[in-house]
Structures are given as C-alpha cells and as structure tokens.
Design an enzyme around this catalytic site. Structure first.
Site, PDB file in Angstrom:
ATOM      1  N   HIS A 322       4.469  52.726  -6.027  1.00  0.00           N
ATOM      2  CA  HIS A 322       5.277  53.440  -5.299  1.00  0.00           C
ATOM      3  C   HIS A 322       4.453  53.627  -3.956  1.00  0.00           C
ATOM      4  O   HIS A 322       3.414  53.228  -3.501  1.00  0.00           O
ATOM      5  CB  HIS A 322       4.780  55.133  -5.961  1.00  0.00           C
ATOM      6  CG  HIS A 322       5.812  56.271  -5.349  1.00  0.00           C
ATOM      7  ND1 HIS A 322       5.182  56.833  -4.223  1.00  0.00           N
ATOM      8  CD2 HIS A 322       6.968  56.587  -5.682  1.00  0.00           C
ATOM      9  CE1 HIS A 322       6.239  57.896  -3.911  1.00  0.00           C
ATOM     10  NE2 HIS A 322       7.145  57.660  -4.700  1.00  0.00           N
ATOM     11  N   ASP A 381      10.615  56.778 -12.078  1.00  0.00           N
ATOM     12  CA  ASP A 381      11.672  55.887 -12.700  1.00  0.00           C
ATOM     13  C   ASP A 381      11.443  55.205 -13.744  1.00  0.00           C
ATOM     14  O   ASP A 381      12.147  54.847 -14.503  1.00  0.00           O
ATOM     15  CB  ASP A 381      12.209  55.231 -11.511  1.00  0.00           C
ATOM     16  CG  ASP A 381      12.683  56.007 -10.202  1.00  0.00           C
ATOM     17  OD1 ASP A 381      13.649  56.809 -10.381  1.00  0.00           O
ATOM     18  OD2 ASP A 381      12.292  55.771  -9.219  1.00  0.00           O
TER      19      ASP A 381
END
Length: 445
Positions: A322, A381
């Site tokens: 991320h 996700d």
C-alpha cells in the site's frame, strides 16, 4: 496514414527521461524519494497513518485509520456491541464533523430515505435507453445527467452543496443498482428487475434488495456489506479520488462535475478497481496450485509471480502492499474477520485459509526476491473482492460499491475545499522540450 508510425512518433515525443525528474527534483506521483507522500494540503475529515518520520527517516508502524479523529476500529467495535448498522452514522460523522444523537441519526436516515427516488423519467431516459457495459462509466454519466434535473445546479453555497451531497449519497445505490440491471438485461440477455428502494432499512439492506431478483439476503450478508461501506467511506485527502475532488472543486465547478470526476479516478485498476485484479490473480493461483494447504507449493508459485514468470508477468502480488500502510492495513484486519465468518457460512473455509497463507508468505517473499527491507502488508482489496464474491455479488459491481461508500468522503472533501481551500489548485510543470523554429508547410519533410 500509417497508424504504427504515428504511435511510434507519439511514444518518442511524449517520452521524458527518468533522470530529468531527479535533475529537477520532481516528486513523481507526488511522492518523496523515501516513498512518503508530498504534503499538499490539510484536512479534518480523515487520517491515514502507516509510518512516522523520525529524523527524516520513514519508520513503519501499525496502520491507523480515523474518521474525524475517531479510530474506525472503535466505531465498528461499538456497532458490533450494539448490534447496529453504521454506514449512515459514519456518513453523518464525515459530513457534519460529529457523531449524531439518536434523534439526529433518525432524522438523517429519514432524510436519506426521502431523497433516494430518482427524478421523473430519469430511469427510462437516462439509464434504460443508454445502458452501458461498464457500470462505473454509467454511474459517471448518470451523475452528470442529474445536473439537468437540478433547478439550481451551479450554486456552490454551502447550503446548496450540502443539499446536492445528501441527494447524491442517497441516490448512489439506486443509480448503481439500476445501471447494473440495465447492463444485465441489455448486454447479458438477463431479465430486468427494477425494484423500488425500501425505506427504513438502511443503505446496505436497500442495495441488496435492489440488485437481487428475489430481494433476499442473510443478516450476516447485510452486516458484512455495511462494514465494507464503512471501511471504504473515507481514506484521507491524499488518495487519488479524494485529491481529484479537491482539485476539481477548487475551480468552483458544480457538484455533479466534481463527483463524476471522482468516479472516473476510482474506476482505475490502481485505485478502486484493485480488488478485481486480486480476484483474477487468485483464480490463477487456485488453478495452478494443486494442494492449497501445501505452503511450499504456494510459496513456489508466489515466487514465480514475483519473478514475472507466472500470471500476468507484472511481478506484482495484487492486494499486497500500500502507498501508506506498512505493517498493517486496519481495514484489511477488520474485513478479514468478516471474511472468515462468511467463509464458514458459505462453506469456503479452505479458500479462506489459502488467502491467509498468501497474506503471511507474500511480504517475506517480496523482500527476498526484490532484495529490499521495505515493509508491506495485505491491503483492504486483498479481502474485499473475496468478501463480495461470497456475498454473491458480480465482479462488475465491486468498484461501484466502493463508489457507493466513498461518495460520503468525497462530499465531505468537496465541502472542505469550498470552505477552506480558496485557491485553485495549480502545481507547476517544467517544460523539458527544446526550443524549435516554425517551418512553413512546404518546407517540412
């Protein structure tokens, strides 16, 4: 006219050497050299923390997400204890900067219910007569079309923008559901189901009723979708779509133009479309690993992905890593709990264990293969696509559901930009093209 030659010319005329970015100290992607984000604004809406800077060095820390200063984990734990749904409460918090009282929340829920309906003729003329194979594009078009049904679309006073924001938040589930039903009918030859929104049940339950032919769902399914909406509602001002909202709103444009721009940003696979990438990768992994419980076999295939020998040859394990979070993504940790519960209900526990195995192995393998000490973790996700799949939601709805949630944060950021921004956002770009003389047409080769 040779298209291949034109493409070659375009590639040559647009290419900028990477060394020039270093020479002029350009922050590509608005990132510093250490990977941290360039500070370009201030916000009171959302806070995202995945690292701290200690004497100018980036130090990894456990991930933290706060809405208006309140830890999202504490919000969800409280909702679980009280056995309540919370997306509407979070929306109120983001918009108005405080938690609602019982009466305020009740009034806000009734206000959202009263605004869910679409204008007369909108469904037939704007959705059914122009169905799209992509629901995000359809959503953006529908938002822009609502401009024509607004008697005061360009007024950017706080009162008017707040009115538009509440209407958009209320209508997003309907626009998405009807856009999906139109796609299913006209592009996939399915039956057309246009259920009317049911008042008094909240966004998560309302949406499930809108998209399912029989309008049925389990309590766990509705609770899980509500949690997904809460977790995706806001993620600070620096994420691509929220920053887009700030940029576009700074020009004093109308709400419909600003929010549709946010939808366009979120559609990208590097942003809101990432969970579809994860699901496609997981399908490939499941097809190429015979024993999901064999960690060595799983690790060997992950190494092939990282070394660009397998799957899409990108060298990426989607859902791992991320831009901000390093040691953990709090959203992924929360969603993982619900993924486990759903896996039990849906008899998919072996698949959940495979996800857990990949989540545990991938960061270490990434460091070994890429020869880096960079700390990475599973992001939201990684589990959200799996959760949506267990909710029996079609993949084309994954990113629109993200938008249905993030509209709350977008509207808050638009209001913040109008109130506290004041200047059009206009960063600098340095031209690195050489000066040239103009040649008359008959002298060009």
């Amino acid at each position: 006219m040779n298209i291949d030659n034109l493409v070659k010319n375009i590639q040559e005329s647009y290419q900028i050497e990477k060394a020039l970015y270093d020479e002029f100290n350009v922050k590509r992607g608005l990132r510093n050299n250490d990977g941290s984000g360039v500070l370009v604004g201030l916000t009171r809406i959302g806070s995202v923390r995945g690292y701290i800077k200690d004497e100018q060095e980036v130090v990894a820390v456990e991930g933290e997400l706060r809405y208006r200063g309140i830890d999202v984990d504490s919000i969800i734990k409280n909702l679980q204890e009280e056995k309540r749904y919370g997306f509407e409460e979070v929306t109120y918090l983001l918009l108005f900067g405080k938690l609602p009282t019982i009466n305020e929340l009740d009034e806000f829920n009734k206000l959202l219910d009263s605004k869910r309906g679409l204008p007369d003729g909108f469904t037939e003329n704007m959705i059914l007569k122009a169905p799209s194979n992509d629901i995000m594009n359809k959503l953006a078009r529908s938002i822009l079309a609502l401009y024509s049904y607004d008697n005061n679309p360009d007024d950017i006073s706080i009162q008017n923008v707040l009115r538009q924001s509440i209407e958009l938040i209320a209508r997003f589930p309907i626009l998405i559901a009807y856009g999906y039903q139109a796609k299913s009918h006209y592009h996939n030859n399915g039956s057309l189901f246009l259920h009317k929104p049911v008042p008094g049940i909240g966004t998560a339950k309302c949406f499930l009723k809108l998209i399912r032919p029989d309008q049925k769902f389990t309590e766990l399914e509705a609770q899980t979708l509500d949690i997904c909406l809460i977790l995706h509602a806001e993620h600070g001002g620096g994420n691509n779509s929220a920053f887009t909202i700030h940029v576009v709103s700074s020009s004093d444009t109308d709400s419909y133009s600003a929010i549709s721009a946010g939808v366009g940003s979120l559609k990208g696979p590097k942003h809101g479309g990432a969970n579809n990438k994860v699901m496609a990768m997981m399908d490939n992994i499941k097809a190429n690993i015979q024993n999901w419980e064999n960690e060595k076999e799983v690790a060997d295939y992950l190494i092939k992905i990282l070394t660009k020998e397998a799957y899409d040859k990108s060298g990426l394990i989607y859902g791992i890593g991320h831009a901000v979070y390093t040691l953990s993504d709090p959203r992924a940790l929360i969603l993982k709990v619900y993924a486990k519960e759903l896996a039990k209900e849906k008899d998919r526990e072996k698949e959940f264990v495979l996800y857990e195995t990949i989540e545990r192995l991938a960061p270490q393998l990434f460091q070994e293969i890429k020869k880096t000490d960079k700390k990475i973790c599973a992001n939201v996700d990684f589990y959200s696509g799996f959760v949506y799949n267990m909710l029996n939601l079609p993949p084309e709805l994954y990113t629109p559901i993200f938008a249905m949630s993030r509209i709350s944060g977008w509207c808050a950021h638009r209001l913040e930009e109008i109130i506290s921004g004041g200047r059009i956002i206009r960063p600098a770009y340095k031209s690195v093209e050489q000066k040239q003389d103009y040649f008359p047409l008959n002298l060009r080769k």
